[in-house]
Design an enzyme around this catalytic site. Structure first.
Site, PDB file in Angstrom:
ATOM      1  CE  LYS A 202      -4.259  -1.847   1.326  1.00 54.84           C
ATOM      2  NZ  LYS A 202      -5.795  -2.695   2.597  1.00 54.84           N
ATOM      3  NE  ARG A 238      -6.923  -9.380   1.105  1.00 51.75           N
ATOM      4  CZ  ARG A 238      -6.592  -8.635  -0.002  1.00 51.75           C
ATOM      5  NH1 ARG A 238      -6.231  -7.538  -0.513  1.00 51.75           N
ATOM      6  NH2 ARG A 238      -7.111  -8.585  -1.326  1.00 51.75           N
TER       7      ARG A 238
END
Ligand code: HH2
Length: 262
Positions: A202, A238
């Protein structure tokens, strides 16, 4: 949790696994590399993404779920119709980034199937969520939201022991807010359910490394985030880069427990 995006437009791997055969091979590999569950998604939720119609989402994920039968699977969807088909094909967990807010029929699908569900925090919706995220206190606000969604899910008939919670890294948060959510993860753990963290690739990671315009983060930075979240008590990480993260986590777990826990 290994990420398998069957989308043309996901923020870090869009289009890489759009062909079913490629996606199936990728899913098998994620399991071989150490993923306890493979999270199959047919709709990007990156900042600015447009919603995908249900028929298109089904067209993307169905052949992949069929091809991965027998592997522990999670379905990354907000749609009851997609979740229902995925659960029929053997998926065990519904990963809903809207925490059962988008589709009023989804809670019942989960409750009746007895599946696990992940409830994630998001401020606003993907098209607009990064515009100007505002909180009183990001950690208290996210905790209050997750407590409310947990209570809702239980009221809808989902067994509490089937529910995990996720602060939603990057979903309507500034880089500093994302980091604070991990730093103060103990507040979310106090809710009493397992915490899922998805920091992999991210943009906050790229910002930490000095690029103010980064839209993704590197693999080593992602591993650093996963280890930090693990050390602070996250149960599910994740991630896109399973083998590398698994090896790093094996060492962190060995230090924490004196053995590899998986
Ligand atoms: N992040 C993404 C998608 N689904 N689910 C949970 N529970 N937690 C997350 O942090 C999370 C998630 C976004 O990442 P990715 O799947 O790589 O991208 P895209 O949404 O563009 O497909």
């Amino acid at each position: 949790m290994g990420v398998l995006n069957v989308t043309p437009d996901s923020f870090s791997d869009g289009g890489e696994f759009a062909r079913p055969a490629d996606a199936i091979a990728r899913g098998r590999r994620l399991q071989e590399e150490g993923a306890a569950i493979v999270d199959v998604g047919g709709e990007s939720t990156r900042p600015g993404a447009d919603p995908v119609p249900v028929e298109e989402e089904l067209r993307r994920v169905m052949p992949v779920l069929e091809g991965l039968r027998g592997i522990p699977l999670s379905i990354d969807t907000s749609k009851a119709a997609v979740a229902r088909r995925a659960l029929e094909l053997g998926a065990e967990l519904v990963n809903d980034v809207t925490a059962l807010r988008a589709d009023p029929a989804l809670a019942r699908v989960v409750a009746e199937s007895g599946a696990y569900v992940c409830l994630m925090h998001m401020l606003g919706e993907p098209r607009t969520m990064q515009a100007a995220p505002r909180y009183e206190d990001v950690v208290s606000d996210v905790a209050a939201f997750l407590e409310e969604r947990l209570a809702f899910a239980v009221r809808e008939g989902i067994a509490e022991e089937r529910i995990c919670l996720d602060p939603g890294i990057g979903f309507g948060k500034t880089p500093d807010q994302n980091l604070e959510l991990i730093r103060r993860l103990d507040r979310l753990l106090a809710i009493g359910r397992p915490i899922v963290v998805g920091f992999s690739r991210k943009s906050t990671l790229g910002r930490v490394l000095g690029d103010p315009r980064a839209t993704t983060g590197t693999m080593p930075a992602s591993i650093g985030a996963a280890i930090t979240a693990y050390e602070r008590g996250a149960t599910v990480l994740r991630v896109h880069d399973v083998r590398e993260t698994y090896e790093a986590l094996a060492v962190a777990a060995a230090v924490a427990h004196g053995k590899v826990t998986r």
